[in-house]
Motif scaffolding. Structure first.
Motif, PDB file in Angstrom:
ATOM      1  N   ARG A 163      -6.726   4.854   6.416  1.00 12.92           N
ATOM      2  CA  ARG A 163      -8.038   5.142   5.846  1.00 12.92           C
ATOM      3  C   ARG A 163      -8.061   6.597   5.360  1.00 12.92           C
ATOM      4  O   ARG A 163      -7.702   7.513   6.105  1.00 12.92           O
ATOM      5  CB  ARG A 163      -9.143   4.934   6.890  1.00 12.92           C
ATOM      6  CG  ARG A 163      -9.271   3.490   7.357  1.00 12.92           C
ATOM      7  CD  ARG A 163     -10.352   3.358   8.418  1.00 12.92           C
ATOM      8  NE  ARG A 163     -10.397   2.022   8.964  1.00 12.92           N
ATOM      9  CZ  ARG A 163     -11.137   1.032   8.491  1.00 12.92           C
ATOM     10  NH1 ARG A 163     -11.931   1.268   7.445  1.00 12.92           N
ATOM     11  NH2 ARG A 163     -11.117  -0.160   9.045  1.00 12.92           N
ATOM     12  N   ARG A 164      -8.488   6.808   4.120  1.00 17.19           N
ATOM     13  CA  ARG A 164      -8.480   8.153   3.545  1.00 17.19           C
ATOM     14  C   ARG A 164      -9.761   8.380   2.730  1.00 17.19           C
ATOM     15  O   ARG A 164     -10.110   7.556   1.888  1.00 17.19           O
ATOM     16  CB  ARG A 164      -7.279   8.364   2.613  1.00 17.19           C
ATOM     17  CG  ARG A 164      -5.922   8.192   3.264  1.00 17.19           C
ATOM     18  CD  ARG A 164      -4.789   8.336   2.231  1.00 17.19           C
ATOM     19  NE  ARG A 164      -3.489   8.032   2.795  1.00 17.19           N
ATOM     20  CZ  ARG A 164      -2.675   8.918   3.350  1.00 17.19           C
ATOM     21  NH1 ARG A 164      -3.040  10.194   3.385  1.00 17.19           N
ATOM     22  NH2 ARG A 164      -1.506   8.552   3.846  1.00 17.19           N
ATOM     23  N   SER A 165     -10.430   9.506   2.946  1.00 16.42           N
ATOM     24  CA  SER A 165     -11.501   9.956   2.066  1.00 16.42           C
ATOM     25  C   SER A 165     -11.259  11.431   1.754  1.00 16.42           C
ATOM     26  O   SER A 165     -10.632  12.138   2.540  1.00 16.42           O
ATOM     27  CB  SER A 165     -12.880   9.768   2.720  1.00 16.42           C
ATOM     28  OG  SER A 165     -13.031  10.608   3.845  1.00 16.42           O
ATOM     29  N   GLY A 166     -11.749  11.882   0.601  1.00 14.81           N
ATOM     30  CA  GLY A 166     -11.431  13.242   0.178  1.00 14.81           C
ATOM     31  C   GLY A 166      -9.959  13.411  -0.109  1.00 14.81           C
ATOM     32  O   GLY A 166      -9.398  14.489   0.059  1.00 14.81           O
ATOM     33  N   LEU A 167      -9.317  12.324  -0.559  1.00 16.41           N
ATOM     34  CA  LEU A 167      -7.882  12.317  -0.826  1.00 16.41           C
ATOM     35  C   LEU A 167      -7.583  12.701  -2.258  1.00 16.41           C
ATOM     36  O   LEU A 167      -8.470  12.810  -3.101  1.00 16.41           O
ATOM     37  CB  LEU A 167      -7.313  10.930  -0.555  1.00 16.41           C
ATOM     38  CG  LEU A 167      -7.697   9.808  -1.541  1.00 16.41           C
ATOM     39  CD1 LEU A 167      -6.610   8.748  -1.612  1.00 16.41           C
ATOM     40  CD2 LEU A 167      -9.025   9.169  -1.156  1.00 16.41           C
ATOM     41  N   GLY A 168      -6.294  12.871  -2.546  1.00 14.49           N
ATOM     42  CA  GLY A 168      -5.819  12.987  -3.915  1.00 14.49           C
ATOM     43  C   GLY A 168      -5.057  11.727  -4.280  1.00 14.49           C
ATOM     44  O   GLY A 168      -4.276  11.211  -3.467  1.00 14.49           O
ATOM     45  N   LEU A 169      -5.284  11.194  -5.469  1.00 12.60           N
ATOM     46  CA  LEU A 169      -4.551  10.020  -5.953  1.00 12.60           C
ATOM     47  C   LEU A 169      -4.006  10.357  -7.334  1.00 12.60           C
ATOM     48  O   LEU A 169      -4.773  10.667  -8.246  1.00 12.60           O
ATOM     49  CB  LEU A 169      -5.464   8.796  -6.029  1.00 12.60           C
ATOM     50  CG  LEU A 169      -4.775   7.461  -6.346  1.00 12.60           C
ATOM     51  CD1 LEU A 169      -3.910   6.999  -5.179  1.00 12.60           C
ATOM     52  CD2 LEU A 169      -5.798   6.385  -6.693  1.00 12.60           C
ATOM     53  N   VAL A 170      -2.688  10.327  -7.480  1.00  6.92           N
ATOM     54  CA  VAL A 170      -2.064  10.658  -8.761  1.00  6.92           C
ATOM     55  C   VAL A 170      -1.006   9.612  -9.089  1.00  6.92           C
ATOM     56  O   VAL A 170      -0.474   8.934  -8.200  1.00  6.92           O
ATOM     57  CB  VAL A 170      -1.405  12.060  -8.742  1.00  6.92           C
ATOM     58  CG1 VAL A 170      -2.438  13.135  -8.454  1.00  6.92           C
ATOM     59  CG2 VAL A 170      -0.267  12.122  -7.734  1.00  6.92           C
ATOM     60  N   ALA A 171      -0.717   9.480 -10.385  1.00 11.13           N
ATOM     61  CA  ALA A 171       0.334   8.576 -10.857  1.00 11.13           C
ATOM     62  C   ALA A 171       1.503   9.413 -11.369  1.00 11.13           C
ATOM     63  O   ALA A 171       1.308  10.363 -12.130  1.00 11.13           O
ATOM     64  CB  ALA A 171      -0.192   7.679 -11.970  1.00 11.13           C
ATOM     65  N   LEU A 172       2.699   9.051 -10.936  1.00 10.22           N
ATOM     66  CA  LEU A 172       3.913   9.729 -11.383  1.00 10.22           C
ATOM     67  C   LEU A 172       5.020   8.693 -11.490  1.00 10.22           C
ATOM     68  O   LEU A 172       5.328   8.014 -10.497  1.00 10.22           O
ATOM     69  CB  LEU A 172       4.297  10.844 -10.413  1.00 10.22           C
ATOM     70  CG  LEU A 172       5.571  11.628 -10.740  1.00 10.22           C
ATOM     71  CD1 LEU A 172       5.489  12.264 -12.124  1.00 10.22           C
ATOM     72  CD2 LEU A 172       5.830  12.700  -9.684  1.00 10.22           C
ATOM     73  N   GLY A 173       5.592   8.542 -12.676  1.00  6.06           N
ATOM     74  CA  GLY A 173       6.581   7.484 -12.876  1.00  6.06           C
ATOM     75  C   GLY A 173       5.906   6.129 -12.762  1.00  6.06           C
ATOM     76  O   GLY A 173       4.830   5.900 -13.315  1.00  6.06           O
ATOM     77  N   ASN A 174       6.509   5.229 -12.022  1.00  6.52           N
ATOM     78  CA  ASN A 174       5.940   3.896 -11.789  1.00  6.52           C
ATOM     79  C   ASN A 174       5.270   3.785 -10.428  1.00  6.52           C
ATOM     80  O   ASN A 174       5.187   2.698  -9.851  1.00  6.52           O
ATOM     81  CB  ASN A 174       7.030   2.828 -11.920  1.00  6.52           C
ATOM     82  CG  ASN A 174       7.481   2.644 -13.356  1.00  6.52           C
ATOM     83  OD1 ASN A 174       6.653   2.568 -14.265  1.00  6.52           O
ATOM     84  ND2 ASN A 174       8.789   2.587 -13.571  1.00  6.52           N
ATOM     85  N   HIS A 175       4.775   4.916  -9.931  1.00  6.51           N
ATOM     86  CA  HIS A 175       4.198   4.937  -8.595  1.00  6.51           C
ATOM     87  C   HIS A 175       2.841   5.630  -8.577  1.00  6.51           C
ATOM     88  O   HIS A 175       2.559   6.496  -9.407  1.00  6.51           O
ATOM     89  CB  HIS A 175       5.128   5.662  -7.613  1.00  6.51           C
ATOM     90  CG  HIS A 175       6.469   5.030  -7.452  1.00  6.51           C
ATOM     91  ND1 HIS A 175       7.571   5.426  -8.192  1.00  6.51           N
ATOM     92  CD2 HIS A 175       6.902   4.027  -6.643  1.00  6.51           C
ATOM     93  CE1 HIS A 175       8.622   4.702  -7.838  1.00  6.51           C
ATOM     94  NE2 HIS A 175       8.236   3.838  -6.908  1.00  6.51           N
ATOM     95  N   LEU A 176       2.015   5.235  -7.612  1.00  3.57           N
ATOM     96  CA  LEU A 176       0.824   5.982  -7.234  1.00  3.57           C
ATOM     97  C   LEU A 176       1.114   6.716  -5.932  1.00  3.57           C
ATOM     98  O   LEU A 176       1.815   6.193  -5.061  1.00  3.57           O
ATOM     99  CB  LEU A 176      -0.364   5.047  -7.002  1.00  3.57           C
ATOM    100  CG  LEU A 176      -0.980   4.324  -8.191  1.00  3.57           C
ATOM    101  CD1 LEU A 176      -2.056   3.358  -7.707  1.00  3.57           C
ATOM    102  CD2 LEU A 176      -1.554   5.313  -9.192  1.00  3.57           C
ATOM    103  N   TYR A 177       0.566   7.905  -5.792  1.00  2.31           N
ATOM    104  CA  TYR A 177       0.702   8.671  -4.559  1.00  2.31           C
ATOM    105  C   TYR A 177      -0.688   8.968  -4.012  1.00  2.31           C
ATOM    106  O   TYR A 177      -1.523   9.558  -4.711  1.00  2.31           O
ATOM    107  CB  TYR A 177       1.439   9.976  -4.812  1.00  2.31           C
ATOM    108  CG  TYR A 177       2.900   9.809  -5.186  1.00  2.31           C
ATOM    109  CD1 TYR A 177       3.908   9.957  -4.236  1.00  2.31           C
ATOM    110  CD2 TYR A 177       3.276   9.492  -6.487  1.00  2.31           C
ATOM    111  CE1 TYR A 177       5.251   9.799  -4.575  1.00  2.31           C
ATOM    112  CE2 TYR A 177       4.611   9.332  -6.839  1.00  2.31           C
ATOM    113  CZ  TYR A 177       5.590   9.494  -5.881  1.00  2.31           C
ATOM    114  OH  TYR A 177       6.911   9.329  -6.219  1.00  2.31           O
TER     115      TYR A 177
END
Length: 307
Positions: A163-177
């Motif tokens: 469970r995550r709030s206040g997170l960072g979500l980014v796309a790089l290549g063929n992945h989400l982080y």
């Protein structure tokens, strides 16, 4: 061809502790000009609906039509030359609405609502789909959903492992982080082929990091500021090839609920919550010098916005 760069989700809002959220994303238009779009967020004690774009050529901010809804702690992404404002909060009430801005018609239009109403979530675009993950609505979420513009439909996606709030979500290549979040310094990666999230071996050097700025820059993931028990100005970068985090120069100011945007070989830290109040200050990072300096300010003091 104009590139729309969304400063991650409202006129000044970033997914960091109840302030403006900014989302920054590229949109192609009719010229080679690059634009940063900033919408919503919190300013002057209330949530906002106004939007601006910033021209890297003229170094000026210009207004565009307001969103139809006041939004803070929302998601703002660009896809197929359009800008999407997703969910978020209005005066702390969570919203499930979604709207899209078309720079050609210079107007906003309503789209299908999200499945899960929430704020302080992560938003990113991967393989022509918009992903929304984590966040909170009373409790913290690990649920994810994705949106395909052609179908105008949200679909439940593989949930996060934590469970995550206040997170960072980014796309790089063929992945989400999915990075950090309230009380966390861990990271997990989504594979677009297997549709599975995998906890990564590498943790950030900060003991925890939430409501921070995150961006993909020079084929690495950069995170700055946020909250780690106290407000922070530290920064670090993640190399997906070595699976390692490396500390870089700290920002000049401690910031939470701000936006981190990559543009023309520089990183920009915009607005946010600083010294117990919203700020309009902007600083820029030169990776060659490993150095931050102040640059032109935002039109308003704001936080929890998107760019």
């Amino acid at each position: 061809m104009t590139k729309l760069i969304l400063l991650t989700a409202s006129v000044c809002y970033v997914s960091v502790i109840n302030t403006l959220l900014i989302n920054a994303i590229p949109i192609n238009n009719s010229s080679d000009e690059k634009l940063i779009y900033l919408c919503g967020g919190e300013s002057d004690g209330s949530d906002q609906s106004y939007c601006y774009h910033y021209s890297a050529l003229s170094r000026e901010w210009h207004t565009i039509p307001d969103m139809s809804t006041y939004r803070a702690n929302f998601g703002l992404v660009s896809l197929n030359n359009k800008l999407y404002a997703i969910s978020g909060t209005t005066n702390w009430w969570k919203r499930d609405t979604v709207e899209v801005y078309d720079p050609i018609t210079d107007s906003w239009h309503q789209l299908s609502n999200v499945i899960f109403t929430r704020g302080s979530f992560g938003t990113a675009v991967l393989n022509n789909a918009i992903y929304v993950c984590g966040g909170k609505n009373g409790e913290e979420y690990f649920v994810c959903e994705s949106y395909i513009p052609e179908a105008n439909k949200w679909t439940a996606s593989t949930p996060l492992t934590v469970r995550r709030s206040g997170l960072g979500l980014v796309a790089l290549g063929n992945h989400l982080y999915a990075i950090g979040g309230n009380g966390l310094n861990s990271m997990e990666r989504f594979d677009s082929q297997s549709k599975q999230w995998t906890p990564m071996a590498a943790n950030m050097s900060a003991k925890t990091r939430s409501w921070f700025g995150s961006a993909v820059f020079m084929d690495k993931i950069y995170v700055c500021g946020g909250h780690d028990g106290s407000d922070s100005k530290s920064c670090e970068s993640y190399d997906p090839i070595t699976n390692k985090w490396t500390s870089i120069a700290s920002m000049l100011s401690k910031r939470i609920d701000f936006q981190l945007v990559a543009l023309d070989n520089f990183l920009y830290a915009l607005g946010g919550f600083m010294d117990h109040e919203n700020t309009n200050t902007v600083e820029v990072y030169d990776y060659k010098l490993n150095q931050w300096q102040y640059t032109q300010s935002l039109p308003h003091n704001c936080s929890a916005f998107a760019v």
